[in-house]
Every structure is written in C-alpha cells, then in structure tokens.
Design an enzyme around this catalytic site. Structure first.
Site, PDB file in Angstrom:
ATOM      1  N   GLY A   1      64.117  13.441  -2.488  1.00 45.79           N
ATOM      2  CA  GLY A   1      62.921  12.898  -3.106  1.00 45.79           C
ATOM      3  C   GLY A   1      62.945  11.379  -3.139  1.00 45.79           C
TER       4      GLY A   1
ATOM      5  N   TYR B   1      63.595  17.056  -3.096  1.00 44.37           N
ATOM      6  CA  TYR B   1      64.468  17.444  -4.213  1.00 44.37           C
ATOM      7  C   TYR B   1      65.606  16.425  -4.322  1.00 44.37           C
ATOM      8  CZ  TYR B   1      66.779  21.038  -7.207  1.00 44.37           C
ATOM      9  OH  TYR B   1      67.343  21.732  -8.242  1.00 44.37           O
ATOM     10  N   CYS B   2      65.764  15.834  -5.500  1.00 48.49           N
ATOM     11  CA  CYS B   2      66.885  14.921  -5.792  1.00 48.49           C
ATOM     12  C   CYS B   2      66.896  13.763  -4.789  1.00 48.49           C
ATOM     13  CB  CYS B   2      68.201  15.711  -5.799  1.00 48.49           C
ATOM     14  SG  CYS B   2      69.625  14.785  -6.421  1.00 48.49           S
ATOM     15  N   VAL B   3      68.011  13.553  -4.092  1.00 51.90           N
ATOM     16  CA  VAL B   3      68.124  12.406  -3.189  1.00 51.90           C
ATOM     17  C   VAL B   3      67.093  12.467  -2.076  1.00 51.90           C
ATOM     18  CG1 VAL B   3      69.895  13.520  -1.758  1.00 51.90           C
ATOM     19  CG2 VAL B   3      69.747  11.039  -1.799  1.00 51.90           C
TER      20      VAL B   3
ATOM     21  N   PHE C   1      61.078  16.928  -7.108  1.00 54.46           N
ATOM     22  CA  PHE C   1      61.930  17.725  -7.989  1.00 54.46           C
ATOM     23  C   PHE C   1      63.100  16.846  -8.443  1.00 54.46           C
ATOM     24  CE2 PHE C   1      60.990  22.099  -5.789  1.00 54.46           C
ATOM     25  CZ  PHE C   1      59.702  22.065  -6.283  1.00 54.46           C
TER      26      PHE C   1
END
Length: 578
Positions: free
Chosen positions: A315, A311-313, A340
């Site tokens: 990812g 998710y986000c960073v 994500f």
C-alpha cells in the site's frame, strides 16, 4: 513392603526433580540468551545513558518509596489469597490458570509483577533522555520483562509441574525435541508443519497464472457469478509475506468473497528474493511490479482502469505509484485505491521506528547474504513486537507443556516467510521510517520523477486496525491528511491481520465509521458510529458505486481465455519458492 514403596516413591521424585531442574536450566539459558541479544541491540542507547545525568535524590527516594509500598502491598495480599489478587491473576492470560492461585505461586507471580512494574516505571521516570531514547529503553525493558516471566520457566510454572506429573516427564522430552527442531529451522513453530498445504486446504480458490516476470506472477481467478462488474480488482499483497493471507481457507478467503460479490479478481504473487534480486529497489516494485500489473490487466480486459488494493508495504508503494501517475497525468488508470493497514507518514509508526539509526540499519544489513535478507529475521522482528503472544506463549505451550499444535491457518501463514532484497530493505528503513521522506513534496522520486502525495485525487478507502502493532492506527490515519481526492476511512476491530481478514460470516470484531471531516483519529473515534461484524460489506458498497455496469463473465474474463494463455494453475509456483 511399605518401606520399599516409600523408597520407590522417593527415587521417582528425585528423578523428576533432576530432570525438571535440567529443563529449567535449559530454559534459563534460552531466556538469558534472548535477553542478551535484546540488550546488545540497545548498546547505542546505553552509551547515551552514560552521559545522562543521574536522577535527583528526590526522584530516587520517590522510586524507592513506591517500590517498598508495592512490595508491602504484595505481601499483605498473600495470605490468604485475596479477591484482589485473584482478579489480577485472571486478568493476565499467562496467570489465568487456577494453579496460579496457590499461595506460593501467587507470591511468585505478584513478586514478578511488582518488579516488572517498577522496572518499567523507573524507565518512565528517568530524565535527560529524548523521547526516542526513552521509547527504545522501554521497548527493550518490556521485552526483557516478558522474557523473565515465571510462566516461562518450568520451575516456577505450576501448570508445568502438573503436566510433568501427568505425563511422567514426557512433556519435557517432547518439548526438547521441538526446541531442537525449531533451532534447526531458525524460527519458532506456531502450528504443526503438516496441518496446511498450499493448494490443498489453503490458497485453493480456482484460477490461473497468466503472467510471470522475474518479480511476480499474476493470478487471474475464475469468476463465480454469471455477470461481473466492468472494472476489475487487482490486489497487491505485501512482498514481506505470502499473498494467501487473503486466500486462506474458503470460509475466510477475501478473494473468494470478492468473487462472489461479482468482481473480476486478479492477485500479484511476489517472488521471494534471492541473489538474482540483489539490485531490486522500490522503483522496481512500483513500476515493474504494480504498474506493470495494472497495464497488463487493463490490456487483457480492454478496460480503461482498475480497482487496486495495497496491503501494508504494498500500500505504501501503491501510494507512491498513484503520486507518480498523477505527476504524469495518468491517474485515470486507477478507478479506486484501497489501503489495508498501509502507512505513508511514518512520524508515528510505532515500535518498528525505534531502531532505525545508522548503526542499527548497518547491523541489520550485515545479516544479508548474496544481496538478500533472510525472511526469518523480519519474522523474528515482528514477533518481538508482541513477544508475550507470539514468542513466550509458544515457549510455554509448545516446549514446556508440549501441548498439541493448534491447526490455525493464520499462524501457518505467519511462519511462511519470504526473503527481501537487502538494499530495498535498507532504503525502506532509512527513507521512510527514519527520514519520513514520502510526505515531503519531492522528497522521493520514482523513475527520476519527483512525487507529491497531495496531487493524488484517486478515490480512496483506508482501513486501519484498532489494535495494530505493526501499522498503528494513528499512523495509518495520517494518510487522510495527504491525499486530495475523496476518501473514506474505516477503523476495524483487532490488528494487522485479523482486522483485515474478517469475513462477514464470522460476525467478529466490528468497525467504526465517521463521515465528518475531523483532524485527528481521537476525534474520529469520539464521533464514530460502531458497526457489528465485518467491514467488508461497507467496502463492497463503496466500491460498487465506482465499478460501472455489469458485463458477462465470459471471454477474457475467464482465466486463460483471453490474449494471455494460462501458464499454470493457481496458486502458482512463486508462492511455494523458499
């Protein structure tokens, strides 16, 4: 008798006027202080403007003409209030109340809108600036304009006037108490502090912490089905925030939903940075964090591979890990990778990319103490990206109107900040946001191994939020240009958080898919099929094809029953560390 009553009324009105004026002055000082901070951030831009040629006479005349035309139109619409003016007022949530349709307040609103539009249009017309400088100026001006909205001041907000009369001025006292409390804690409160408690009514999915390192705790959740898919799911939340965004209340919990679909679910809970983590870098999050957790789950369940979500960073780091594994010939450790709202190409990374030159990064670094950056700084930065919704909305509702706080679990999570290693943060901004090195083959290395995203052949599912202001969908889309393996892209309704946390039972937002191979997000959208509700069922259908046969949910599939004994109950202690 009548004279005495009149005198009492006059006295009361004078008192109310006095205290309303005091509150207005205090709010004015707060707004001016906020504006001065924003303007200070733009010093470098201002210095560049000093050497910029002035607009031509024709440009100045055109701007002046536009100003007077808009001003005249505003006054024409004033008396009486026109349908056009009423429609404009209700289209902006700040002015949606019927009180703003009173002629004097409608005049205030329209005058503000005209000035705001001209300020922003004036920046757009300035020539001689490079695109980044212009975007910087627009960002700063937009935040200044939002701060100066008449809705943000007691003396120019009719709803605040009504609330003062209704409460006898008590709302101003309560608002001041809240201001002082928020100043003391260093951030705006979005919801009541005691509305939610970790482990009581959020982050309640049963499980055990089965591993703890200096960087993370590994949570193994209890299965909810008699059989589970052979390939387990390991989730990497962003270390910028707490993991329980994916385990809010049970009806909104992605973790609980994934368990109910027959997956074995593991979650990494990152430690909030302190002085002991001053030397922590991206390699540590990739190798001592994500890679270590993958190998731990593989060994615990005796499986060759795992599904991973970043998710986000997290990812972004996961993409780097996949490239590192590919370079080492170990890509088979990951059965599939889900992203994500994650970015790898930062060439269109939105407003966050506007302030990452050397001077600005140095300024940010100066805020660090003992080698880590206070999470409240980053929270304030994210709030500024949507200042109207995440700052001024709460200034009005919490301080001026003193409305009761809404018990909103997502806002509680949003305020539950984590600290970051300062050096990691500095390099994250410079290497990725500023220099965009990740998309250059060999531009970055992990453990001295040059990485190349084009070598990643792991099946991937990429989710973007259509209204995401942190990881814009155009930026997330670029990931589709860099991986070599099979990839499914899904555009979800809403933004960075609500676009992800969208359980099927809510039946909200919708999502778009397009199986055609197209080069741009615009072409994807143009040919996309819209689906109602949550994209979660689409994801589970995709991942089921890569998950192998079912196995019994017993033995090591039960938290604490395998070779890793339970350390403590989920959600663990790291998520509670401030």
């Amino acid at each position: 008798m009548a004279d005495e009553a009149t005198k009492d009324t006059d006295t009361l009105l004078k008192e109310m006027s006095h205290w309303t004026g005091i509150a207005g002055e205090m709010q004015q000082l707060m707004m001016e202080h906020g504006a001065s901070v924003l303007l200070k951030m733009g010093d470098d831009t201002a210095a560049g403007l000093a050497t910029t040629p002035l607009p031509s006479t024709d440009q100045m005349l055109a701007a002046q003409k536009a100003w007077w035309q808009e001003t005249a139109a505003t006054w024409r619409k004033m008396m009486p209030l026109s349908p056009e003016s009423a429609a404009a007022a209700t289209g902006d949530r700040r002015f949606a109340g019927v009180e703003w349709r009173e002629p004097i307040f409608d005049m205030i609103r329209q005058t503000y809108t005209a000035i705001a539009d001209q300020l922003l249009a004036g920046i757009a017309r300035v020539e001689g600036l490079d695109p980044k400088q212009k975007e910087q100026l627009l960002f700063l001006t937009r935040n200044f304009v939002e701060a100066m909205s008449p809705s943000n001041f007691a003396l120019t907000n009719p709803q605040v006037f009504d609330k003062i009369i209704e409460t006898g001025g008590r709302n101003l006292v309560v608002g001041l108490e809240r201001i002082l409390a928020d100043v003391g804690r260093g951030q705006i409160s979005h919801t009541a502090a005691d509305a939610f408690e970790i482990g009581r009514n959020i982050a309640t999915t049963p499980g055990k912490v089965v591993k703890e390192t200096a960087l993370y705790q590994l949570i193994h959740y209890a299965p909810t089905t008699p059989n589970v898919k052979a390939t387990p799911l390991l989730i990497f939340p962003p270390w910028i925030n707490r993991f329980y965004i994916l385990d809010l209340r049970p009806e909104k919990s992605f973790v609980r939903w994934a368990l109910d679909q027959g997956l074995s679910v593991f979650m990494v809970s990152w430690k909030s940075a302190d002085a002991s983590m001053a030397g922590t870098l991206m390699d540590d999050y990739i190798l001592a964090g994500e890679h270590d957790a993958i190998d731990t789950v593989r060994d615990l369940l005796n499986v060759p591979s795992v599904h991973v979500i970043g998710y986000c960073v997290a990812g972004t780091a996961m993409a780097m890990l996949l490239a590192w594994l590919a370079a080492r010939g170990e890509g088979e450790k990951v059965a599939s990778a889900t992203f994500f709202t994650a970015q790898v190409d930062f060439s269109q990374a939105g407003d966050l990319s506007l302030f990452v030159d050397d001077a600005q990064i140095g300024l940010i670094n100066s805020f660090a103490t003992d080698g880590f950056l206070d999470g409240r700084y980053l929270a304030a930065t994210f709030n500024l990206l949507r200042g109207r919704d995440l700052i001024w909305n709460y200034v009005v509702n919490n301080y001026l109107l003193a409305n009761d706080y809404a018990p909103f679990d997502l806002l509680h999570w949003n305020s539950d900040v984590t600290n970051l290693p300062a050096e990691w943060h500095r390099r994250y901004l410079s290497d990725l946001y500023r220099d965009n090195l990740l998309v250059k083959a060999g531009g970055l290395s992990v453990a001295e191994v040059p990485i190349d995203l084009s070598q990643v052949r792991t099946p991937s599912y990429v989710q973007a939020g259509r209204e995401d202001h942190i990881a814009p969908p155009e930026s997330v889309w670029k990931l589709t240009h860099h991986f070599a393996g099979p990839l499914r892209f899904v555009l979800a309704g809403s933004g960075h958080i609500a676009g992800v946390v969208n359980p099927p039972a809510a039946n909200k937002y919708g999502y778009w898919t397009n199986d055609a191979k197209v080069p741009t997000l615009a072409e994807f959208v143009a040919g996309a099929t819209e689906h109602k509700g949550s994209w979660w069922p689409d994801w589970i259908s995709w991942i089921d094809t890569l998950s192998g046969d079912d196995v019994a949910a017993d033995g090591a599939r039960i938290p604490g029953q395998g070779k890793l004994p339970a350390i403590e109950d989920a959600p663990g202690r790291y998520v509670r560390t401030r």
